[in-house]
Scaffold this motif. Structure first.
Motif, PDB file in Angstrom:
ATOM      1  N   LEU A  16       0.797  -1.223   0.000  1.00 43.76           N
ATOM      2  CA  LEU A  16       0.000   0.000   0.000  1.00 43.76           C
ATOM      3  C   LEU A  16       0.833   1.278   0.000  1.00 43.76           C
ATOM      4  O   LEU A  16       0.320   2.359   0.271  1.00 43.76           O
ATOM      5  N   GLY A  17       2.131   1.178  -0.280  1.00 45.71           N
ATOM      6  CA  GLY A  17       2.958   2.368  -0.395  1.00 45.71           C
ATOM      7  C   GLY A  17       2.789   3.039  -1.749  1.00 45.71           C
ATOM      8  O   GLY A  17       1.973   2.633  -2.571  1.00 45.71           O
ATOM      9  N   ASN A  18       3.622   4.070  -2.006  1.00 44.66           N
ATOM     10  CA  ASN A  18       3.535   4.833  -3.256  1.00 44.66           C
ATOM     11  C   ASN A  18       2.079   5.237  -3.526  1.00 44.66           C
ATOM     12  O   ASN A  18       1.547   5.023  -4.615  1.00 44.66           O
ATOM     13  N   ALA A  19       1.456   5.821  -2.514  1.00 42.31           N
ATOM     14  CA  ALA A  19       0.009   6.035  -2.577  1.00 42.31           C
ATOM     15  C   ALA A  19      -0.394   7.342  -3.241  1.00 42.31           C
ATOM     16  O   ALA A  19      -1.260   7.366  -4.111  1.00 42.31           O
ATOM     17  N   CYS A  20       0.206   8.451  -2.815  1.00 45.15           N
ATOM     18  CA  CYS A  20      -0.272   9.764  -3.260  1.00 45.15           C
ATOM     19  C   CYS A  20       0.833  10.549  -3.964  1.00 45.15           C
ATOM     20  O   CYS A  20       1.919  10.732  -3.389  1.00 45.15           O
ATOM     21  N   PRO A  21       0.592  10.998  -5.185  1.00 43.99           N
ATOM     22  CA  PRO A  21      -0.615  10.818  -5.996  1.00 43.99           C
ATOM     23  C   PRO A  21      -0.672   9.412  -6.587  1.00 43.99           C
ATOM     24  O   PRO A  21       0.375   8.798  -6.817  1.00 43.99           O
ATOM     25  N   SER A  22      -1.867   8.929  -6.848  1.00 44.70           N
ATOM     26  CA  SER A  22      -2.017   7.609  -7.457  1.00 44.70           C
ATOM     27  C   SER A  22      -1.563   7.670  -8.912  1.00 44.70           C
ATOM     28  O   SER A  22      -2.202   8.316  -9.742  1.00 44.70           O
TER      29      SER A  22
END
Length: 228
Positions: A140-146
């Motif tokens: 669930l890392g590298n979330a924002c921005p998708s």
């Protein structure tokens, strides 16, 4: 109307364009996706700082977890391959590739210096083997921005532009946006992202798409449909 001035059907134009530079299109797209995944997972494993957990909003609570959204989520990798397939010159292909690379690189730089993560979904993923595989592979890392959203809306804007160039009918334009927003919706429905990630991805993708259309490499063609 004189037969020589009749518009060539949009689907015939597309069938004519797709084989042009097909080696460059196919190899270039696969190489780009491969390099992107390598950089993406590297940044995911070694961010510069601890990850910030993204907040949950009302929209996240309204959209429940939906296992059937997974095929739509994965379909991004087909979707992003379509705009390059509809470009007819090397100049356009290189310009598009540079724009997409710059967009993804911007996202990866953000991930490295401001790592973020989506909150735990409290779902027993072992009951959903396909999703369990995705969660183990793409945490669930590298979330924002998708970047899933960024590349989807970037591709959606370009597909709309290209389909209009070919004189595509209204139904194909609508289908394009249904697919695009289906992918965007799936990022929340699969619990890979939250609404804040989606919003940031939308902003980045829209800005990047319109800036790319202003580049000299991408504005040298007439957008009118081809005629006999």
């Amino acid at each position: 109307m004189n037969e020589n001035t009749q518009q060539i059907p949009w689907y015939f134009q597309i069938a004519t364009i797709i084989p042009k530079h097909v080696f460059l299109k196919s190899i270039g797209t696969m190489l780009f996706i491969g390099l992107f995944f390598g950089a993406y997972f590297y940044v995911l494993k070694v961010p510069a700082y601890p990850a910030t957990i993204m907040p949950i909003t009302i929209l996240d609570r309204l959209i429940g977890y939906q296992p059937l959204a997974l095929p739509v989520y994965i379909s991004l990798w087909v979707y992003v391959s379509l705009p390059p397939a509809l470009l007819s010159t090397r100049r356009e292909l290189y310009g598009y590739g540079i724009a997409m690379t710059g967009t993804c690189l911007t996202g990866l730089i953000i991930f490295y210096f401001w790592p973020t993560a989506a909150p735990a979904a409290h779902v027993d993923w072992s009951l959903h083997p396909s999703m369990d595989f995705l969660k183990n592979m793409d945490t669930l890392g590298n979330a924002c921005p998708s970047l899933h959203v960024t590349t989807a809306i970037f591709s959606g804007i370009w597909l709309h532009h290209l389909l209009r160039r070919f004189g595509g009918p209204q139904w194909i334009l609508i289908f394009n946006w249904v697919w695009c927003f289906g992918i965007i919706y799936s990022t929340i429905a699969t619990r890979q992202h939250v609404a804040m990630d989606v919003l940031a991805g939308l902003v980045m993708g829209v800005v990047a798409a319109y800036l790319s259309m202003l580049s000299p490499a991408m504005i040298n063609r007439n957008s009118a449909p081809i005629k006999n």
